[in-house]
Design an enzyme around this catalytic site. Structure first.
Site, PDB file in Angstrom:
ATOM      1  N   ASP A  67    -105.885 -19.864  28.431  1.00 56.88           N
ATOM      2  CA  ASP A  67    -106.377 -19.622  29.667  1.00 56.88           C
ATOM      3  C   ASP A  67    -107.651 -20.089  30.150  1.00 56.88           C
ATOM      4  OD1 ASP A  67    -107.364 -17.498  28.184  1.00 56.88           O
ATOM      5  OD2 ASP A  67    -106.326 -15.935  28.845  1.00 56.88           O
ATOM      6  N   ASN A 136    -105.096  -3.014  29.076  1.00 59.31           N
ATOM      7  CA  ASN A 136    -104.000  -2.921  29.943  1.00 59.31           C
ATOM      8  C   ASN A 136    -102.782  -3.657  29.664  1.00 59.31           C
ATOM      9  OD1 ASN A 136    -104.589  -5.700  30.589  1.00 59.31           O
ATOM     10  ND2 ASN A 136    -104.684  -5.598  32.752  1.00 59.31           N
ATOM     11  N   HIS A 138    -102.300  -6.713  28.904  1.00 58.09           N
ATOM     12  CA  HIS A 138    -101.954  -8.204  29.327  1.00 58.09           C
ATOM     13  C   HIS A 138    -102.006  -9.103  28.035  1.00 58.09           C
ATOM     14  CE1 HIS A 138    -106.607  -9.189  29.940  1.00 58.09           C
ATOM     15  NE2 HIS A 138    -106.435  -9.179  28.822  1.00 58.09           N
ATOM     16  N   GLU A 143    -101.227 -10.322  33.737  1.00 57.11           N
ATOM     17  CA  GLU A 143    -101.736  -8.944  34.043  1.00 57.11           C
ATOM     18  C   GLU A 143    -100.170  -8.278  34.402  1.00 57.11           C
ATOM     19  OE1 GLU A 143    -104.364  -8.221  33.333  1.00 57.11           O
ATOM     20  OE2 GLU A 143    -106.081  -9.435  34.374  1.00 57.11           O
TER      21      GLU A 143
HETATM   22  P1  PGA Z   1    -110.308  -8.669  23.475  1.00 54.50           P
HETATM   23  O1  PGA Z   1    -109.395  -9.223  24.697  1.00 54.50           O
HETATM   24  O2  PGA Z   1    -110.038  -9.505  22.456  1.00 54.50           O
HETATM   25  O3  PGA Z   1    -111.818  -9.114  24.182  1.00 54.50           O
HETATM   26  O4  PGA Z   1    -110.287  -7.454  23.334  1.00 54.50           O
HETATM   27  C1  PGA Z   1    -107.974  -9.229  24.551  1.00 54.50           C
HETATM   28  C2  PGA Z   1    -107.391  -9.684  25.656  1.00 54.50           C
HETATM   29  O5  PGA Z   1    -108.008  -9.600  26.913  1.00 54.50           O
HETATM   30  O6  PGA Z   1    -106.294 -10.430  25.472  1.00 54.50           O
END
Ligand code: PGA
Length: 263
Positions: A67, A136, A138, A143
């Site tokens: 992404d 959350n 995702h 999302e």
């Molecule tokens: P993080 O993010 O590794 O910074 O916790 C994980 C994600 O949002 O996929």
């Protein structure tokens, strides 16, 4: 699903590097799907170490990132392009032409998303996709509420993601949208390696691995994948209900002779 609960975040990174390393040794021109964020940083540090000390070569490896924020270019300090260059690409022998990321500054993000899908297909698909999990639930920037069959497209970021990823940059307006591989795109990878560390991920991990398959927790889609390895530290695994079973699996694995494939 192959669930590993290891003693520390470092052990999680080493295990993930083992999986990447085995693939690259078997297939030097492997196509890796990569993620940004805090979680995979220790994995990238370990891959850099192996590149320098253990001769793990990325010379023929090709990468596809999950992404990118919409509205910022590859040289922007907060871009995932920049993050990947700083945390991995500039430090190993990979050919920059073989590193693919979505362009957040594309004048036509819909066409950009379509072209990325087509590129992944044309190159033969992703062999191994690395994934983190958002608090959350995702994966990528899919999302909660994302279609479990979605393809690469523009998504609006959830408020929780905006809070977690606060870029805190005084000079530009924070992105509220991104282009992301879809959940269907992610599931097309031949293998998934999902990494989570720290207590903040415990709820999302439990929902993803042991909750219902549901768009409210996009990471639950990994339940559909026939070759998903989930590597956790004890804090991220704290809310799992089947821990006893995962431990039994681990004991059983240790009794087996080395096999040519995954058991
Ligand atoms: P993080 O993010 O590794 O910074 O916790 C994980 C994600 O949002 O996929």
């Amino acid at each position: 699903m192959d669930v590993w609960i290891l003693e520390s975040a470092h052990a999680v990174a080493v295990k993930a590097a083992d999986i990447c390393g085995e693939l690259i040794q078997r297939k030097p021109d492997a196509r890796l799907g990569l993620a940004t964020g805090a979680t995979p940083q220790a994995l990238y540090a370990e891959l850099i170490r192996r590149n320098r000390q253990d001769h793990l070569s990325f010379a023929h490896v090709e990468t596809f990132n999950l992404d990118e924020y919409l509205g910022i270019g590859p040289d922007h300090p907060q871009s995932f392009h920049r993050a990947m260059r700083d945390s991995l690409f500039a430090e190993v022998d990979i050919d920059p032409a073989n590193t693919h990321l979505l362009r957040g500054d594309s004048s036509d993000p819909v066409a950009e998303a379509r072209a990325y899908e087509a590129l992944i297909k044309r190159r033969g698909g992703i062999d191994l996709q690395i994934l983190g999990i958002g608090r959350n639930g995702h994966i990528g920037f899919n999302e909660p509420g994302s279609s479990l069959g979605s393809r690469t497209r523009v998504k609006t970021l959830a408020r929780a993601t905006l809070r977690d990823n606060q870029l805190g940059h005084p000079d530009f307006e924070e992105p509220i949208m991104a282009i992301t591989m879809g959940i269907g795109t992610i599931l097309d990878a031949r293998a998934l390696v999902v990494l989570a560390t720290g207590a903040a991920k415990a709820k999302a991990v439990a929902a993803a691995l042991e909750g219902p398959l549901a768009a409210i927790c996009p990471a639950s889609a990994i339940q559909l994948h026939p070759d998903a390895t989930v590597v956790l530290d004890p804090e991220a695994a704290a809310d799992l209900r089947l821990t006893d079973y995962y431990e039994l699996v681990d004991q059983a694995r240790r009794r087996l002779p080395r096999t040519s494939g995954r058991i």
